[in-house]
Write a protein that holds these residues in place. Sequence first.
Motif, PDB file in Angstrom:
ATOM      1  N   ASP A   1       0.810  -1.231   0.000  1.00  0.00           N
ATOM      2  CA  ASP A   1       0.000   0.000   0.000  1.00  0.00           C
ATOM      3  C   ASP A   1       0.836   1.271   0.000  1.00  0.00           C
ATOM      4  OD1 ASP A   1      -2.413  -1.287   0.152  1.00  0.00           O
ATOM      5  OD2 ASP A   1      -2.586  -1.116   2.328  1.00  0.00           O
TER       6      ASP A   1
ATOM      7  N   ALA B   1      -5.568  15.241  -1.699  1.00  0.00           N
ATOM      8  CA  ALA B   1      -6.098  14.326  -0.679  1.00  0.00           C
ATOM      9  C   ALA B   1      -5.588  14.614   0.731  1.00  0.00           C
ATOM     10  CB  ALA B   1      -5.774  12.881  -1.055  1.00  0.00           C
TER      11      ALA B   1
ATOM     12  N   TYR C   1     -11.436   9.330  11.279  1.00  0.00           N
ATOM     13  CA  TYR C   1     -10.412   8.298  11.061  1.00  0.00           C
ATOM     14  C   TYR C   1     -10.137   7.532  12.353  1.00  0.00           C
ATOM     15  CZ  TYR C   1      -8.683   9.623   6.366  1.00  0.00           C
ATOM     16  OH  TYR C   1      -8.531   9.846   5.017  1.00  0.00           O
TER      17      TYR C   1
ATOM     18  N   ARG D   1      -2.553  -1.582 -12.052  1.00  0.00           N
ATOM     19  CA  ARG D   1      -3.505  -0.569 -11.607  1.00  0.00           C
ATOM     20  C   ARG D   1      -4.280   0.091 -12.747  1.00  0.00           C
ATOM     21  NH1 ARG D   1      -4.709  -2.632  -8.247  1.00  0.00           N
ATOM     22  NH2 ARG D   1      -5.998  -0.917  -7.596  1.00  0.00           N
TER      23      ARG D   1
ATOM     24  N   GLY E   1     -13.511   3.660  -3.012  1.00  0.00           N
ATOM     25  CA  GLY E   1     -13.284   4.472  -1.818  1.00  0.00           C
ATOM     26  C   GLY E   1     -13.671   5.925  -2.004  1.00  0.00           C
TER      27      GLY E   1
ATOM     28  N   LYS F   1      -8.564  16.230  -8.017  1.00  0.00           N
ATOM     29  CA  LYS F   1      -7.852  15.380  -7.062  1.00  0.00           C
ATOM     30  C   LYS F   1      -7.184  14.177  -7.706  1.00  0.00           C
ATOM     31  CE  LYS F   1      -9.755  14.961  -2.890  1.00  0.00           C
ATOM     32  NZ  LYS F   1     -10.742  14.604  -1.849  1.00  0.00           N
TER      33      LYS F   1
ATOM     34  N   LYS G   1     -10.474  -0.100  -6.563  1.00  0.00           N
ATOM     35  CA  LYS G   1     -10.411   0.158  -5.124  1.00  0.00           C
ATOM     36  C   LYS G   1     -10.415   1.667  -4.870  1.00  0.00           C
ATOM     37  CE  LYS G   1      -7.749  -0.452  -0.905  1.00  0.00           C
ATOM     38  NZ  LYS G   1      -6.389  -0.717  -0.387  1.00  0.00           N
ATOM     39  N   SER G   2      -9.587   2.404  -5.598  1.00  0.00           N
ATOM     40  CA  SER G   2      -9.556   3.862  -5.427  1.00  0.00           C
ATOM     41  C   SER G   2     -10.936   4.454  -5.670  1.00  0.00           C
ATOM     42  CB  SER G   2      -8.565   4.509  -6.401  1.00  0.00           C
ATOM     43  OG  SER G   2      -7.294   3.920  -6.292  1.00  0.00           O
TER      44      SER G   2
ATOM     45  N   MET H   1     -14.693   7.275   7.277  1.00  0.00           N
ATOM     46  CA  MET H   1     -13.745   8.394   7.182  1.00  0.00           C
ATOM     47  C   MET H   1     -14.435   9.707   6.814  1.00  0.00           C
ATOM     48  SD  MET H   1     -10.848   6.383   5.090  1.00  0.00           S
ATOM     49  CE  MET H   1      -9.384   5.674   5.862  1.00  0.00           C
TER      50      MET H   1
ATOM     51  N   LEU I   1      -2.568   8.156  10.180  1.00  0.00           N
ATOM     52  CA  LEU I   1      -3.809   8.491   9.473  1.00  0.00           C
ATOM     53  C   LEU I   1      -3.610   8.414   7.951  1.00  0.00           C
ATOM     54  CD1 LEU I   1      -4.626   9.513  12.330  1.00  0.00           C
ATOM     55  CD2 LEU I   1      -5.987  11.262  11.176  1.00  0.00           C
TER      56      LEU I   1
ATOM     57  N   ARG J   1      -3.475   4.896   6.906  1.00  0.00           N
ATOM     58  CA  ARG J   1      -4.815   4.326   6.865  1.00  0.00           C
ATOM     59  C   ARG J   1      -5.543   4.751   5.596  1.00  0.00           C
ATOM     60  NH1 ARG J   1      -8.123   0.735  10.117  1.00  0.00           N
ATOM     61  NH2 ARG J   1      -9.772   0.448   8.602  1.00  0.00           N
ATOM     62  N   ARG J   2      -5.368   6.016   5.208  1.00  0.00           N
ATOM     63  CA  ARG J   2      -6.000   6.463   3.971  1.00  0.00           C
ATOM     64  C   ARG J   2      -5.469   5.682   2.770  1.00  0.00           C
ATOM     65  NH1 ARG J   2      -5.925   8.925  -0.594  1.00  0.00           N
ATOM     66  NH2 ARG J   2      -7.867   9.877  -1.274  1.00  0.00           N
ATOM     67  N   HIS J   3      -4.142   5.518   2.700  1.00  0.00           N
ATOM     68  CA  HIS J   3      -3.556   4.735   1.607  1.00  0.00           C
ATOM     69  C   HIS J   3      -4.152   3.330   1.586  1.00  0.00           C
ATOM     70  CE1 HIS J   3      -0.064   6.361  -0.715  1.00  0.00           C
ATOM     71  NE2 HIS J   3      -0.219   7.352   0.125  1.00  0.00           N
ATOM     72  N   GLY J   4      -4.232   2.710   2.768  1.00  0.00           N
ATOM     73  CA  GLY J   4      -4.715   1.330   2.835  1.00  0.00           C
ATOM     74  C   GLY J   4      -6.170   1.176   2.444  1.00  0.00           C
ATOM     75  N   THR J   5      -6.955   2.232   2.638  1.00  0.00           N
ATOM     76  CA  THR J   5      -8.393   2.135   2.402  1.00  0.00           C
ATOM     77  C   THR J   5      -8.813   2.689   1.043  1.00  0.00           C
ATOM     78  OG1 THR J   5      -8.812   2.323   4.757  1.00  0.00           O
ATOM     79  CG2 THR J   5     -10.673   2.795   3.310  1.00  0.00           C
ATOM     80  N   LYS J   6      -8.222   3.797   0.626  1.00  0.00           N
ATOM     81  CA  LYS J   6      -8.710   4.483  -0.572  1.00  0.00           C
ATOM     82  C   LYS J   6      -7.702   4.491  -1.735  1.00  0.00           C
ATOM     83  CE  LYS J   6     -11.356   8.163   0.133  1.00  0.00           C
ATOM     84  NZ  LYS J   6     -11.758   9.513   0.572  1.00  0.00           N
ATOM     85  N   TYR J   7      -6.676   3.651  -1.642  1.00  0.00           N
ATOM     86  CA  TYR J   7      -5.641   3.653  -2.668  1.00  0.00           C
ATOM     87  C   TYR J   7      -5.067   2.253  -2.716  1.00  0.00           C
ATOM     88  CZ  TYR J   7      -1.413   5.128  -5.122  1.00  0.00           C
ATOM     89  OH  TYR J   7      -0.403   5.263  -6.031  1.00  0.00           O
ATOM     90  N   ASN J   8      -4.412   1.893  -3.829  1.00  0.00           N
ATOM     91  CA  ASN J   8      -3.891   0.524  -3.875  1.00  0.00           C
ATOM     92  C   ASN J   8      -2.486   0.446  -4.434  1.00  0.00           C
ATOM     93  OD1 ASN J   8      -4.184  -2.093  -3.164  1.00  0.00           O
ATOM     94  ND2 ASN J   8      -5.926  -2.522  -4.469  1.00  0.00           N
ATOM     95  N   GLY J   9      -1.698   1.517  -4.239  1.00  0.00           N
ATOM     96  CA  GLY J   9      -0.295   1.461  -4.647  1.00  0.00           C
ATOM     97  C   GLY J   9      -0.081   1.907  -6.077  1.00  0.00           C
ATOM     98  N   ALA J  10       1.110   2.424  -6.350  1.00  0.00           N
ATOM     99  CA  ALA J  10       1.505   2.812  -7.713  1.00  0.00           C
ATOM    100  C   ALA J  10       1.978   1.554  -8.440  1.00  0.00           C
ATOM    101  CB  ALA J  10       2.610   3.852  -7.648  1.00  0.00           C
TER     102      ALA J  10
END
Lengths: 408, 408
Positions: A75, A114, B8, B258, B113, B290, B109-110, B141, A282, A285-294
């Motif tokens: 993440d 964000a 959060y 992705r 969220g 964003k 996922k993005s 959140m 925090l 946590r945002r990365h883990g929930t609303k993002y999935n890595g580059a």
Amino acid sequence: MFKPNEDYLKLPGSYLFSTIAKKVAAFQESNPDKKIIRLGIGDVTKPLPKAVIEALHKAVDEQANAETFRGYAPDLGYEFLRHAIAENDFRARGCNIADDEVFISDGAKSDSGAIQEIFSKDAKIAVCDPVYPVYVDSNVMAGRCGDYDENTGMWSNVIYMPCTAENGFAPELPSETPDLIYLCFPNNPTGEAITKDQLQKWVDYANKVGAVIIFDAAYEAYISEDNIPHSIYECKGARTCAIELRSFSKNAGFTGLRLGATIIPHDLKVSFNGKEVEMHSLWARRHGTKYNGAPYIVQRAGEAIYSPEGKVQVKEMIASYMKNAKYIYDGLKEAGYTVYGGKNSPYIWLKTPDNMTSWEFFDYLLEKANVVGTPGSGFGPSGEHYFRLTAFGSYENTVEAINRIKAL
Amino acid sequence: MFKPNEDYLKLPGSYLFSTIAKKVAAFQESNPDKKIIRLGIGDVTKPLPKAVIEALHKAVDEQANAETFRGYAPDLGYEFLRHAIAENDFRARGCNIADDEVFISDGAKSDSGAIQEIFSKDAKIAVCDPVYPVYVDSNVMAGRCGDYDENTGMWSNVIYMPCTAENGFAPELPSETPDLIYLCFPNNPTGEAITKDQLQKWVDYANKVGAVIIFDAAYEAYISEDNIPHSIYECKGARTCAIELRSFSKNAGFTGLRLGATIIPHDLKVSFNGKEVEMHSLWARRHGTKYNGAPYIVQRAGEAIYSPEGKVQVKEMIASYMKNAKYIYDGLKEAGYTVYGGKNSPYIWLKTPDNMTSWEFFDYLLEKANVVGTPGSGFGPSGEHYFRLTAFGSYENTVEAINRIKAL
């Protein structure tokens, strides 16, 4: 019945670049024989460095093979890239940043939009004027900015800090205390930088009043002068009050590849309801929930700019854009303009002649020299009577554009 | 003093996969000779299809050349990809979706969220139970979910719709009216699907009560039965009440690359303060402010799965995962388990034997068969006494895992 987010509806249309595009299209249609040169948008034009291309091909081949295939990325980013950034961009400059304080993302624009989410909904923001629009717009969407005044172009609940020739384009400490302070130096759009001593005052102020500085370092690779900080963590005390945004777009040509990083030191914490809260956790946590890595292949491309060859190639790329910047700066000076920026950034910021408005000068330049730039007023009220040109064109086009302006 | 986003802080730790990882690591340490087989995480293991690899190499080469280099992508996605998706995934199935109703992103996922951001801050959400955690957590959140009850594992202001063997894993229409309804079919984690007639009832209901359905179609490529809808737009009236999320992760192996898409028809609109508001324009504004587009090379990779060769290769990839699914399903049945899913999805959902809790069965399977799965209770209270296995392992490992379970 469902309802829309009414804060979105408060945003005025984002007309700057679409108005420019329409005006340019209309002019070209009426003047099909004219060769228009665009020095308006902040997008790069040079191809990706060779080291980056090689890293991409290699990583793509890994993804073609079951033994080396990589699925979901971690993440917060691959260790190899977090380490390369922390080591080269921070520790090599004496900034105490650990690998795990670096969060990899799909670009500094996403993160700058964000980052406000991890702060309280009633946080008060302070921004420079003129300013990169994302800082304000993302806070408007979150309901923090009050109401928009069409006459002044300002939001009722935002602290504006004018940056004009009168104060050397360096904002003054605000009289009202903000919670979040957005600073971008070297600056977009003015192209001007502030010294380490000047930035230290902001760090001291933020620590004193309990504010957080969101420091956008997107243009640090263009710094040519010694006393200009490349990172806010060069200042004492920044670990307790600053978040830094880093971009791969302008230094290494990643505008179309998308890669960025956000630095949040573990020392940035606040006591809340009797608990100590790290802003680092925090954001994680945002990365883990609303993002999935580059993408893995893009993270390998990012790593490549820190190799010995990558470093040389990136330096050459920046030098060539800065050659354009110097040509624009010197040429406009010679033509009698009052000119700023261009020494530590790829942007040249000029005062419009004869008290023309920014848009009047836009029309004048388009019609008389067939050159497109960006009206300063599009970045905020204090940008009125200024105009931005960028160094991201080809050298030939840049020379021709400036020679046309000189000939007016 | 600045404050954190207190919503959060309401989130309980995301312990599911980290608890699993810790238990597995501890077991491996005490039993270094045991070969553990992981059928827990929903990540693919097969390399990217050949057509995708070729498209990536070609696009990388374009980025190496000034004539073909592409910088910033269009905010909403390249036309070539928006068209390919609209044409192949929708219009070819008789769904009336225009190219400009497709928004390209860095993954479902993005988008799952972020989609809540365009709705009002007091919107009430309804979710299936068990459920993919992102739908709920992203709304927590944003401050919409009330308070968490540790005993029930539920939020005070969320409408839960149980999906268990008793109702065939198909949620019933809620008695309280929601504003947003999250539906994912074929479902993660249960692996079960609903028919077109069943989904039509949801569309009719949403139109009647003025709710929006967020339809997550991430697993549609795994559908093998005729009466299961691949898109919600196969249902009449969905254009006025539904948003659909599409993923490239599971169908084409893009978990590490992705890429995703969100569909918002122009007909999804609402009257607000005397104005008609299209949700399409709010999402476009969010993208513009964003987000900065998916990488050009990744968008070309996405386009490649719609070429004739790409389509064949993707089908083969899915067929091989579904061969695993069938082996798991049949093997567990043979061993006397009560088994669900696996026919239209890569997930097998089983009832734990002897009324074991999900975690008890996790420990049992790890210790006795050295096989790792995911406890159903980790997806919500109605997942208790269930357990998820995935078909994303290699065939050899899958066979060995199931044979070990059968031998217990």
